[in-house]
Write an enzyme that holds these catalytic residues in place. Structure first.
Site, PDB file in Angstrom:
ATOM      1  CB  CYS A  85      -7.734   0.026  -4.534  1.00  0.00           C
ATOM      2  SG  CYS A  85      -7.201  -1.266  -5.899  1.00  0.00           S
ATOM      3  CG  ASP A  89      -6.357  -5.826  -0.621  1.00  0.00           C
ATOM      4  OD1 ASP A  89      -6.818  -5.009  -1.704  1.00  0.00           O
ATOM      5  OD2 ASP A  89      -5.476  -5.165   0.073  1.00  0.00           O
ATOM      6  CG  ASN A 145     -10.568 -25.379  -1.551  1.00  0.00           C
ATOM      7  OD1 ASN A 145      -9.743 -25.734  -0.626  1.00  0.00           O
ATOM      8  ND2 ASN A 145     -11.672 -25.118  -1.376  1.00  0.00           N
ATOM      9  CD  GLN A 149      -2.972  -1.185   0.396  1.00  0.00           C
ATOM     10  OE1 GLN A 149      -3.164  -0.238  -0.094  1.00  0.00           O
ATOM     11  NE2 GLN A 149      -3.568  -2.236   0.209  1.00  0.00           N
ATOM     12  CD  GLU A 199       0.158 -12.264  -4.302  1.00  0.00           C
ATOM     13  OE1 GLU A 199      -0.795 -11.520  -3.937  1.00  0.00           O
ATOM     14  OE2 GLU A 199       0.457 -11.872  -5.582  1.00  0.00           O
TER      15      GLU A 199
HETATM   16  C1  LIG Z   1      -4.280  -5.059  -3.967  1.00  0.00           C
HETATM   17  S1  LIG Z   1      -3.155  -5.989  -3.694  1.00  0.00           S
HETATM   18  C2  LIG Z   1      -3.238  -6.502  -2.090  1.00  0.00           C
HETATM   19  C3  LIG Z   1      -2.142  -7.150  -1.521  1.00  0.00           C
HETATM   20  C4  LIG Z   1      -2.149  -7.066   0.087  1.00  0.00           C
HETATM   21  N1  LIG Z   1      -3.410  -7.290   0.415  1.00  0.00           N
HETATM   22  C5  LIG Z   1      -1.754  -5.901   0.441  1.00  0.00           C
HETATM   23  O1  LIG Z   1      -2.457  -4.932   0.997  1.00  0.00           O
HETATM   24  O2  LIG Z   1      -0.352  -5.708   0.592  1.00  0.00           O
HETATM   25  C6  LIG Z   1      -3.772  -7.376  -4.956  1.00  0.00           C
HETATM   26  C7  LIG Z   1      -2.474  -8.526  -4.756  1.00  0.00           C
HETATM   27  O3  LIG Z   1      -2.948  -9.582  -5.716  1.00  0.00           O
HETATM   28  C8  LIG Z   1      -2.141 -10.298  -6.474  1.00  0.00           C
HETATM   29  N2  LIG Z   1      -2.768 -10.798  -7.646  1.00  0.00           N
HETATM   30  C9  LIG Z   1      -3.493 -10.044  -8.688  1.00  0.00           C
HETATM   31  N3  LIG Z   1      -4.089 -10.970  -9.396  1.00  0.00           N
HETATM   32  C10 LIG Z   1      -4.363 -11.898  -8.786  1.00  0.00           C
HETATM   33  C11 LIG Z   1      -4.578 -13.176  -9.135  1.00  0.00           C
HETATM   34  N4  LIG Z   1      -5.578 -13.569 -10.168  1.00  0.00           N
HETATM   35  N5  LIG Z   1      -4.586 -14.498  -8.374  1.00  0.00           N
HETATM   36  C12 LIG Z   1      -3.584 -14.368  -7.242  1.00  0.00           C
HETATM   37  N6  LIG Z   1      -3.182 -13.285  -6.806  1.00  0.00           N
HETATM   38  C13 LIG Z   1      -3.197 -12.040  -7.676  1.00  0.00           C
HETATM   39  C14 LIG Z   1      -1.181  -9.175  -6.655  1.00  0.00           C
HETATM   40  O4  LIG Z   1       0.209  -9.645  -6.995  1.00  0.00           O
HETATM   41  C15 LIG Z   1      -1.208  -8.305  -5.280  1.00  0.00           C
HETATM   42  O5  LIG Z   1      -0.040  -8.868  -4.394  1.00  0.00           O
END
Ligand SMILES: C[S@@+](CC[C@H](N)C(=O)[O-])C[C@H]1O[C@@H](n2cnc3c(N)ncnc32)[C@H](O)[C@@H]1O
Length: 427
Positions: A385, A358, A330, A248, A295
């Site tokens: 966001c 998130d 799953n 963030q 992730e």
């Molecule tokens: C908005 S960030 C939130 C990360 C964490 N909650 C934080 O606040 O630091 C979204 C995260 O989702 C991961 N991401 C994006 N698309 C994804 C997907 N299809 N499957 C798994 N992870 C994903 C990105 O790499 C990123 O780390």
């Protein structure tokens, strides 16, 4: 064409109607009387830019940044801070009503940023080696806007930008570098790629990498490790990450954001989708007996595992997988009893107590919403966001039987139209 701006729309443009058309105006303030130039037409909508401010809105202020209007970074500097906050609340309400079809949109409280300037602790700069420009992309283009000072950067990041600009001037910034990321830690700033810059840092602490916890990728070398990795302490938890990791951008509001997302939640089982380097994973693992984080980015998943290990938490696992794939797998595995040995740690059986998601701005794909529906968590926290994709996804979750419990808004990104929302749903 002359228009009066009615309000600010999701995406940050000002809405007006004139000559039988809907007009969307960049960098406008509600109440502005403007002469605009139509730049582009799409269907019934004309997209316009300001030629002259005939009568300014009472909420309009002179944008302090000399790059405002050219740099693609900030699109709200023309609004005083109270007007920025009010516009964000209206944007969320608009999305919930129009896209989410929510009938009773609750009164929304927005938590302001402690500092509306100098808050960004993460930055991504562009370098144009031919034209010797270093800064951000210009609005709507891939041209680099050369930026010497950025008013929203945390002081340590401004110092880093100064050092990089000095290197650009003396020719020591490598020509093949295009995109430079920087992240402020407790003691130093991580930069990727390292660019040969001297670290801006205080006293050293031992990191998971130094303790042998983080698997080093081939791009990590011992000589520049301190530039690649930082520790950031939030709410008493130490997070280790590098400049390429998602984190963030406004660290000042993170304690409130974490408290709002996790609240009083505790219990046996929980899942966290899109967990990044573990911002919510570590505090969640302290409250639930079992936690699975998911992730997709391998380095982020490795940092999340290392951050759990560093916190002494062994009750959580992190699946390095696409969220949609993980949910589908799953479902397949949870139907099998006993579970295949290799899958055991990544499968959820029985009713889940809590699920936090998130996602990135694109929100959750349909198959992710279906997968969440199949898991049937008793309590969902959606951290978003992007109000438009949030509203789209909430509509589906509410149709699946969830009720909206609470909604909180955080101004993580002052001077821009972006906003963070935390929603709790129960079933
Ligand atoms: C908005 S960030 C939130 C990360 C964490 N909650 C934080 O606040 O630091 C979204 C995260 O989702 C991961 N991401 C994006 N698309 C994804 C997907 N299809 N499957 C798994 N992870 C994903 C990105 O790499 C990123 O780390």
């Amino acid at each position: 064409m002359e228009v009066t701006i009615e309000r600010i729309l999701p995406g940050g443009l000002g809405l007006a109607h004139a000559e039988g058309r809907t007009v969307m105006v960049a960098l406008a303030a509600p109440g502005d009387r403007l002469r605009v130039q139509v730049d582009r037409i799409k269907g019934h909508v004309s997209f316009a830019s300001i030629k002259e401010i005939i009568a300014p809105s009472p909420e309009r202020v002179p944008p302090p940044c000399p790059y405002f209007g050219r740099c693609g970074g900030c699109d709200f500097q023309q609004l005083n801070y109270q007007a920025q906050l009010a516009a964000k609340v209206e944007i969320i309400k608009d999305c919930l009503r129009r896209i989410g079809h929510l009938e009773d949109v609750p009164e929304l409280q927005i938590t302001p940023a402690p500092d509306e300037w100098r808050y960004r602790s993460r930055a991504q700069w562009q370098y144009d080696a031919i034209r010797r420009r270093l800064g951000y992309f210009e609005s709507g283009s891939r041209r680099v806007c050369d930026v010497a000072e950025c008013a929203v950067l945390a002081p340590k990041l401004q110092q880093t930008l100064n050092s990089l600009r000095q290197q650009m001037r003396d020719g020591s910034l490598p020509d093949d570098v295009r995109d430079i990321r920087a992240l402020v830690g407790d003691d130093n700033v991580a930069i990727a790629p390292p660019c040969g810059i001297s670290p801006i840092r205080g006293p050293r602490r031992s990191s998971p990498a130094a303790m042998g916890m983080v698997r080093k990728g081939s791009d990590l070398t011992m000589g520049n490790e301190e530039l690649r990795e930082v520790t950031r302490t939030i709410h008493g938890e130490a997070y280790h990450l590098n400049a390429e990791s998602f984190f963030q951008a406004n660290a000042d509001l993170l304690p409130q954001l974490i408290d709002s997302a996790i609240g009083e939640a505790m219990g046996e089982t929980s899942v966290e989708l899109y967990c990044g380097v573990g911002l919510f994973t570590v505090p969640l693992a302290r409250r639930f007996e079992h936690l699975i984080g998911v992730e997709a980015v391998t380095s982020a998943a490795s940092f999340a595992r290392a951050n759990l290990a560093y916190a002494g938490l062994s009750n959580a696992t992190v699946a390095n997988q696409d969220v949609g794939d993980w949910l589908e797998e799953n479902l397949e595995y949870s139907a099998l009893s006993p579970l295949p040995e290799g899958r055991r740690p990544f499968a959820v059986q029985g009713r889940l107590d809590f699920l936090l998601l998130d996602p990135p701005r694109t929100g959750a794909e349909s198959r992710v919403i279906n997968g969440i529906h199949n898991l049937r968590p008793k309590h969902i926290c959606y951290v978003s966001c992007d109000p438009a994709t949030l509203a789209r996804d909430l509509k589906k979750l509410i149709a699946a039987g969830y009720t909206l419990d609470s909604l909180a808004v955080f101004d993580m990104f002052p001077q821009t139209h972006h906003v963070e929302t935390v929603v709790h749903l129960r079933c």
